[in-house]
Write an enzyme that holds these catalytic residues in place. Structure first.
Site, short mmCIF file in Angstrom:
data_model
loop_
_atom_site.label_atom_id
_atom_site.label_comp_id
_atom_site.label_asym_id
_atom_site.label_seq_id
_atom_site.Cartn_x
_atom_site.Cartn_y
_atom_site.Cartn_z
N SER A 146 19.25 -11.10 7.48
CA SER A 146 20.55 -10.99 6.79
C SER A 146 20.43 -10.16 5.53
CB SER A 146 21.07 -12.39 6.42
OG SER A 146 21.54 -13.07 7.55
N GLU A 182 14.34 -21.84 -1.97
CA GLU A 182 14.61 -20.79 -2.95
C GLU A 182 13.91 -21.04 -4.28
OE1 GLU A 182 16.85 -22.57 -1.27
OE2 GLU A 182 17.67 -21.14 0.18
N PHE A 235 22.77 -18.78 -2.65
CA PHE A 235 21.64 -19.71 -2.64
C PHE A 235 20.66 -19.46 -3.78
CE2 PHE A 235 22.74 -19.67 2.07
CZ PHE A 235 23.75 -20.59 1.88
#
Lengths: 622, 622
Positions: A348, A369, A394
């Site tokens: 992505s 993350e 995120f």
């Protein structure tokens, strides 16, 4: 000889305890009890376990030490005092204005490996350094001293999982299980076997030790260096406040310095508890175990030659996220230092394009993350240049780690894809709508939001050249037309004036996806004899104040900003600040309703950040 | 009969698969393969395991279901379609503008228990609901369906630790181990035993099951309800894309809908793989297992009578963080719904004052801010009123959870202590300097920053009455003088004009700690015949635009804002937006250099947000 060493280490632990009491007492604040539990561990680490050259901190083969329990800062400074790199008077500047011996370690202290104090972040940084060591074919170990309380932080378990996945046997964590948190006992209290079971289940090798037994500590640190294929954790059973009876193993003394009027008594208790160490009067010829450079070690340079211009075709459609991946792959070719970290969304963010070319410098960080950003800090500390990507939304998960990275003066390059409501059907959970605000609020940060592939490509190079902190690149999901020539220059702090006349009625400032809405509005307005100046504000922080002012002034002092982001902290507020006290009339179009799933164009209409909204607003304010 | 049930459950799983293929295919996007792995689990959950009344979603004794793997939204809608609460045509609105069947579940869908889509957050919400059930003496279970990929998120392990600590045997997690993430296989792939070992080490009870075997699933869900003292996790071994050969157990199909031109083939494969279910033509008289209300269950009301005025003494020194604790304790007395969650800093935030009075409604969440916020969402869903406190700086750790809570239309009250550089010696890691910006960027949020104990006390009550989203209260570490009478009123969206004349030269707008710097500046300026209007902007979002405009206009249109926070997204930018297009001259004093350790007053001077800086700026701009 071994006996001599043991007595010496006990003496050094005693001295570190001394400073852990005296420096905070002098400062009137500090976390003495949290230092006292770990003093024996630190003595054995600094004077026995670690291979390092104290006089050359930046030797790239030194073992590394990260104090994840940053509130025990006095102990870190005490260690460096005992190693000989600080003076007694340095120690007495603890927590004073101007001193580098801050309340929690920052990079202003030259022997801090990381800024800590937000708990649970040190292991990620250590994992980054350990993975970097392997990448650079160096054999140094990274030691991370953690508190037991901080193991409740999820970030710790992100690092635990990833370190096991990468078999980081050069990463050695130590947990100082002193049982007591700030206000309450920890969840596991002194059930040290539970820690062993948990870490072993995660495929770490856990070693249990009495954290106040110097000999046991020496053995366990020896053993830690022999283990292969697994990261190592040393579970050290300790007592908070160890050595000072008035506070030892008692609740209510976290984060408290010994009051000055009790200092004498405290030091007396310390002497009584460690009579041999207190009376130590031998000389021990301690020499650091100097590191050796492995013959295969590689050193990379951050400097690099200019990237060649890209080959995009004017008006063709390329998503900026894709251009990011393409640019990064090229950057990786001209700059060996570049590494790419991605949170399991490389298809992505298009970090996968970098991976295809430079698989040995791409690190899958999975959906974690916080740890990914922490690892980036570690890579940066070891002179690599991390590009860290995931969905912009995120990155909010790692806000605290990004904040701490800035305090740690890290050079990180963050890339957030899928900006704004323009991602469409996936809905609000996936839309970055607060990322510009979040990243503007990071000290010394750069915030970039290009609209097309050319500008994206050029800005990736600019990010790599930025030396003063954290950069952020915001990319768009959908493909957008190429509007710039391949040889166009883009700089941090710049902007592009795409349309201007000497008779403009309004200036429209946009970036990223909304720039195309603005360009369409330009045409519609022109048909109605309204001239709009158009600025592509691809650099939102810093921003090109003088150009904006010049164009706006010429445009009758009327401005519209339009962004696919919430108003708060966004492009509009940034422009408004730049234009303060200039008497402009400004309207800020931004996302103002809780978004939902829908087609991108439907959502831009819903939020009134599309062409018709711009046209309407322009007619209103001119 | 049991055979009849099994066939019925297989049929329902088949139907859910059907919708998981058809709805995304129709929408042109969606996560079909992530739905297909969990269809059997969902069938057994919705038609066998859960005790609930589908027709009365809000029955407080219903078992609860949270889809933590929110990308499998089509499966959630499919379940409610099969239960009978949605029509076929509803299903075909999936992901369309205006539909409540969004790409990832939001609270716009009436049968969603939580907004999900940011991974790793569901278990915390479930833990909150489970803990709330115990507090309310209800016996419902909370089921949380997670993906295997999301177990890399640290937030999951925060919830795991806390749920074990509180022995939440009414919390049942299911992990859909389908092995494949978005771009790569997961870290543990299909090594399901590793999940079992890890969860057991954390003191959960892990049960292993073939996630496609209806009979095994029925048994394991039966067993899950029998286990006591431990939270339960069902490790379900599955295949991603199960049932459609063209995608089953294959990489590269995450987040992809079946293209319309392959839909027929896909549905044919589905039929072939489940011939009995596809041919199911019996009638099975399914009845939901309706919940029973336990005789001891308690129901609490969010509404409450007005709190009595406090008894603070004018000019005495009380820290606003302490006033928060005092106010919350009083609020807890008049309002049974209030619960307090704290991240092991209750003696810093003063949540401990609430705990002393209402220990059964205080929940120690340890150092795990993400999970704490998630638990708050759970409490809110079950009609409790959570007040969630930690250092303001550490709320950044939960930024993503706060963002998602807003998407989930949660009513949360967040309280961040230790605002700004004014905490002093502990240094930058502990200073909240971006919290106003972060919280302003949350949709429908309220941001409050009182200066004294009276205003703090009154605003806590106002927070409890706010119905439209998330409130944030920023408190100060040091004690500040009481400047208001105990009967003074404070409202969300209000401000106080503390000084004004008809001949003001400048208006100074401050909040919290800097208000006292402004008041001192007022006196110094007055000596020099400069009149300053002073506004206490205790409500930063929403803000009292009309009062600010009125006072500023009278003050010759000269404004100074001063805040102990970074410029970006802060009070200054908020005021500037409110005063746009009014022709004012404004100067924003804010933290602009990376802060350090020092005395509070030294740091305010260093950042130029103290009295001398205000005086200097006032003279400059008037």
């Amino acid at each position: 000889m071994h006996n001599g060493l043991k007595a010496f280490l006990e003496f050094k632990a005693y001295r570190m305890r001394y400073w852990s009491v005296v420096a905070p007492s002098e400062a009137g604040s500090g976390h003495t009890t949290s230092c006292l539990s770990a003093a024996d561990i630190m003595s054995v680490l600094f004077f026995y376990a670690m291979h390092y050259d104290p006089k050359h901190y930046n030797n790239p083969d030194n073992d590394r030490f990260i104090l994840s329990k940053g509130h025990a800062s006095a102990l870190l400074y005490a260690a460096w005092r005992e190693v000989g790199m600080l003076s007694d008077s340095d120690m007495l500047t603890y927590r004073q204005m101007g001193s580098t011996l801050e309340g929690h370690p920052t990079l202003r202290f030259p022997y801090a490996e990381a800024a800590t104090g937000a708990l649970g972040i040190g292991l990620s940084i250590g994992a980054g350094e350990a993975l970097c060591a392997r990448t650079d074919r160096r054999t140094f170990r990274t030691y991370v001293l953690m508190g037991d309380g901080e193991t409740s932080e999820g970030a710790v378990w992100e690092a635990v999982q990833l370190a096991a996945h990468y078999h980081l046997d050069n990463l050695i964590a130590i947990i100082d299980v002193n049982r007591l948190g700030q206000s309450d006992p920890t969840m596991l209290e002194d059930h040290v076997q539970r820690y062993v079971e948990i870490f072993n289940a995660f495929n770490w090798r856990a070693l249990l030790v009495d954290g106040h037994d110097i000999e046991q500590l020496m053995k366990v640190f020896d053993k830690a260096r022999e283990i292969t294929q697994k990261p190592i954790v040393i579970i050290a059973k300790t007592f908070k406040g160890r050595g000072i009876n008035m506070v030892e193993d008692k609740e209510g003394y976290h984060g408290k310095a010994i009051p000055k009027d009790k200092l004498d008594e405290a030091l007396k208790q310390l002497k009584n508890n460690f009579p041999h160490a207190a009376a130590y009067n031998r000389t021990y010829d301690w020499k650091p175990k100097l590191p050796e450079r492995p013959p295969t070690a590689i050193t990379v340079q951050r400097s690099f030659t200019k990237m060649a211009d890209p080959f995009y075709q004017r008006d063709s459609l390329v998503a900026t996220r894709k251009a990011y991946g393409q640019a990064l792959a090229v950057l990786g070719t001209v700059c060996d230092a570049v590494v790419s970290l991605d949170a399991e969304v490389k298809n992505s963010t298009y970090a996968e394009i970098f991976e295809e070319k430079h698989s040995n410098r791409f690190f899958q960080c999975f959906i974690a993350e916080q740890n990914m950003v922490g690892m980036g800090v570690g890579f940066d500390r070891r002179n690599r240049m991390p590009f860290i990507s995931t969905f912009g939304a995120f990155l909010t998960r790692a806000h605290d780690q990004i904040r701490m990275a800035a305090i740690g003066q890290s050079r990180l390059n963050l890339v957030g894809s899928h900006a704004g409501v323009s991602i469409g059907q996936d809905g609000p959970s996936q839309m970055a709508l607060e990322d510009i605000g979040m990243m503007r609020g990071i000290p010394q940060s750069v915030v970039l939001y290009p609209s097309d592939a050319v500008s994206t490509y050029k800005l990736v190079e600019a990010m790599a050249r930025y030396e003063d902190g954290i950069t952020y690149l915001r990319t768009t999901r959908s493909a957008t037309p190429i509007i710039y020539n391949n040889n166009e220059d883009f700089i941090i702090g710049g902007c592009k004036v795409l349309q201007e006349t000497d008779h403009d009625h309004v200036c429209i400032i946009a970036a990223g996806i909304t720039l195309f809405e603005a360009l369409k509005a330009y045409k519609l307005l022109k048909k109605e004899k309204i001239n709009a100046a158009i600025i592509d504000l691809y650099s939102i922080k810093p921003l090109d104040e003088s150009t904006i002012k010049r164009v706006v002034k010429k445009a009758n002092n009327k401005v519209i900003t339009v962004e696919d982001h919430y108003l708060q902290g966004g492009l509009g507020e940034a422009v408004m600040y730049a234009l303060r006290n200039t008497g402009v009339t400004i309207a800020c179009l931004a996302v103002h309703k809780l978004p939902r799933s829908g087609k991108p164009e439907e959502l831009r209409a819903f939020e009134e950040i599309d062409t018709p909204a711009i046209v309407k607003k322009a007619k209103e304010i001119i």
